[in-house]
Design an enzyme around this catalytic site. Structure first.
Site, PDB file in Angstrom:
ATOM      1  N   LYS A  81       0.778  -1.119  -0.016  1.00  0.00           N
ATOM      2  CA  LYS A  81       0.136   0.018  -0.046  1.00  0.00           C
ATOM      3  C   LYS A  81       0.936   1.312  -0.163  1.00  0.00           C
ATOM      4  O   LYS A  81       0.393   2.400  -0.454  1.00  0.00           O
ATOM      5  CB  LYS A  81      -0.978   0.089   1.043  1.00  0.00           C
ATOM      6  CG  LYS A  81      -0.270   0.054   2.559  1.00  0.00           C
ATOM      7  CD  LYS A  81      -1.205  -0.099   3.601  1.00  0.00           C
ATOM      8  CE  LYS A  81      -0.490  -0.160   5.030  1.00  0.00           C
ATOM      9  NZ  LYS A  81      -0.038  -1.583   5.264  1.00  0.00           N
ATOM     10  N   HIS A 209       1.725  -3.439  15.771  1.00  0.00           N
ATOM     11  CA  HIS A 209       2.359  -2.236  14.928  1.00  0.00           C
ATOM     12  C   HIS A 209       3.582  -2.024  15.843  1.00  0.00           C
ATOM     13  O   HIS A 209       3.589  -1.594  16.856  1.00  0.00           O
ATOM     14  CB  HIS A 209       1.168  -1.298  15.047  1.00  0.00           C
ATOM     15  CG  HIS A 209       1.518  -0.428  13.759  1.00  0.00           C
ATOM     16  ND1 HIS A 209       1.609  -0.721  12.515  1.00  0.00           N
ATOM     17  CD2 HIS A 209       1.884   0.871  13.733  1.00  0.00           C
ATOM     18  CE1 HIS A 209       1.722   0.135  11.718  1.00  0.00           C
ATOM     19  NE2 HIS A 209       2.049   1.399  12.659  1.00  0.00           N
ATOM     20  N   GLU A 273       6.830  -5.713   8.472  1.00  0.00           N
ATOM     21  CA  GLU A 273       6.205  -5.200   7.142  1.00  0.00           C
ATOM     22  C   GLU A 273       6.266  -3.628   6.829  1.00  0.00           C
ATOM     23  O   GLU A 273       5.500  -2.765   7.030  1.00  0.00           O
ATOM     24  CB  GLU A 273       4.480  -5.345   7.111  1.00  0.00           C
ATOM     25  CG  GLU A 273       4.186  -6.686   7.340  1.00  0.00           C
ATOM     26  CD  GLU A 273       2.800  -7.009   7.948  1.00  0.00           C
ATOM     27  OE1 GLU A 273       1.887  -5.983   8.025  1.00  0.00           O
ATOM     28  OE2 GLU A 273       2.384  -8.102   8.528  1.00  0.00           O
TER      29      GLU A 273
END
Length: 412
Positions: A81, A209, A273
């Site tokens: 993304k 995260h 990521e």
């Protein structure tokens, strides 16, 4: 490395575009910044001074090397993304990264390069049923979840999935905190792990995260123990993205936390990521001043409004989320040190909210037709752009040295 380049001469331009279809191969000593200045000089002789970006693919390869050196136990699964350009994905596929996908379209993009399904994590905790079915058909097994409702969908549409439980972690230091939308509390994890077992689903790991402190890794250790107690074989830790502050300092904290809570002899695979870390410094944008207005502010002080041919509806939407405004580099020579004025930078659309930041920046007095350069705009710019009001986003050309081009040509 398995990847299909589809031909290096593939055109990435729209019909009638004056831009080259091939990669720009830089000569000895050449740089992407020099290419930006060369293109500005070329366009300055034309009435068409459209905005553009130059993407330095060698910088992308360099960021990959930096990541691997700083976090040797962590394998990167690039967040598609952040920038889904075909050339960006091709370079990363050739370098052997994995990929973090959030939708069927992103899965299709990566799989079309010949990337093995095992190198993909479908990391959206809330997926459409049709997208889960597509992942099942194409053999993408690594999926994230954070709710019982998601488990029910996966059990119905992809019972062979290998699931990763996303947990809540303190992420106030992250550039984009996500805890209000995603993540299961530690109190809920035991129930979710048991529910997955009862549905016949395999949970193999935990994610969070990484825009947080090392406590989150210790929390993952607790969830691993919960998972093993529920009968799951826990083998994967996903640090996700959101690397804040100075990367080297964060890497040191992560390495120490991994050594304490997930030492290498446990055999736990660790992935992350990253998106912004890889892409931010890759692209440089050049925009042209298409309009100007001088106004008097409080106390009679002069302010300048500059209207640019690129704005938040194009490639600069992400600017409004940033804590401090971007001050561009002025491409103009002055005989002496110029006086600076408070300036507002507007985009080209008719929307009064189309501005590059809510705060003013300080710039010299410039003229219509002058150029501004914005470095480090590779992350979440092109991927968030639109054609609102009929203004196309900045065109992107890709530059590389001959060695990287050779890597792409040799990739099967």
């Amino acid at each position: 490395t398995s990847t299909h380049l589809g031909g290096l001469k593939e055109s990435l331009r729209s019909p009638g575009s004056p831009w080259p279809a091939e990669l720009i191969v830089l000569g000895p000593g050449g740089s992407a910044r020099q290419e930006v200045l060369r293109k500005i000089q070329e366009l300055s002789d034309s009435v068409h001074r459209d905005p553009f970006m130059v993407a330095d693919l060698d910088m992308l390869a360099s960021r990959h090397a930096t990541f691997r050196q700083a976090l040797p136990r962590v394998w990167p699964f690039y967040a598609v993304k952040c920038n889904s350009s075909p050339w960006v994905l091709r370079v990363l596929a050739a370098l052997g990264t994995g990929f973090d996908c959030a939708s069927q379209v992103e899965l299709e993009q990566v799989l079309s390069l010949g990337v093995a399904p095992s190198r993909i994590i479908f990391a959206n905790p809330c997926k459409a049923s049709a997208h889960i079915q597509y992942a099942a058909r194409r053999g993408v097994k690594l999926l994230t979840f954070d709710s019982e409702e998601e488990l029910t969908k996966v059990a119905k549409h992809h019972p062979e999935a290998r699931l990763v439980l996303r947990i809540l972690a303190e992420d106030s230091k992250s550039r984009f905190p996500l805890n209000t939308k995603f993540g299961a509390s530690l109190e809920a994890c035991g129930h979710l792990l048991t529910r997955a077992r009862d549905l016949g689903l395999a949970v193999v790991g935990v994610s969070f995260h990484v825009g947080s402190d090392a406590q989150a890794i210790a929390d993952c250790r607790r969830v691993f123990e919960m998972g093993c107690g529920a009968g799951h074989h826990m083998s994967l830790l996903d640090l996700r993205g959101g690397f804040p502050g100075v990367f080297e300092e964060m890497a040191s904290v992560i390495n120490a936390a991994l050594a304490q809570d997930f030492p290498e002899d446990t055999g736990v695979e660790v992935i992350a990521e990253p998106g912004r870390f890889y892409m931010a410094s890759v692209c440089t944008a050049a925009v042209n001043i298409i309009g100007k207005k001088a106004v008097l502010g409080p106390g009679g002080h002069r302010r300048l409004l500059y209207y640019l041919n690129e704005g938040q509806y194009g490639s600069f939407r992400i600017f409004l989320r940033e804590p401090t405004p971007r001050t561009p580099i002025v491409v103009k020579e002055f005989l002496s040190e110029p006086h600076l004025f408070p300036c507002t930078l507007y985009g080209p659309t008719c929307d009064a909210f189309d501005r590059l930041s809510l705060e003013e920046v300080w710039l010299p007095e410039l003229d219509v037709g002058d150029w501004l350069i914005f470095p480090s705009v590779g992350a979440y710019t092109c991927s968030m752009s639109s054609t609102f009001n009929g203004f196309p986003p900045a065109y992107v050309c890709y530059a590389t040295v001959r060695q990287l081009r050779s890597l792409l040509e040799m990739a099967p």
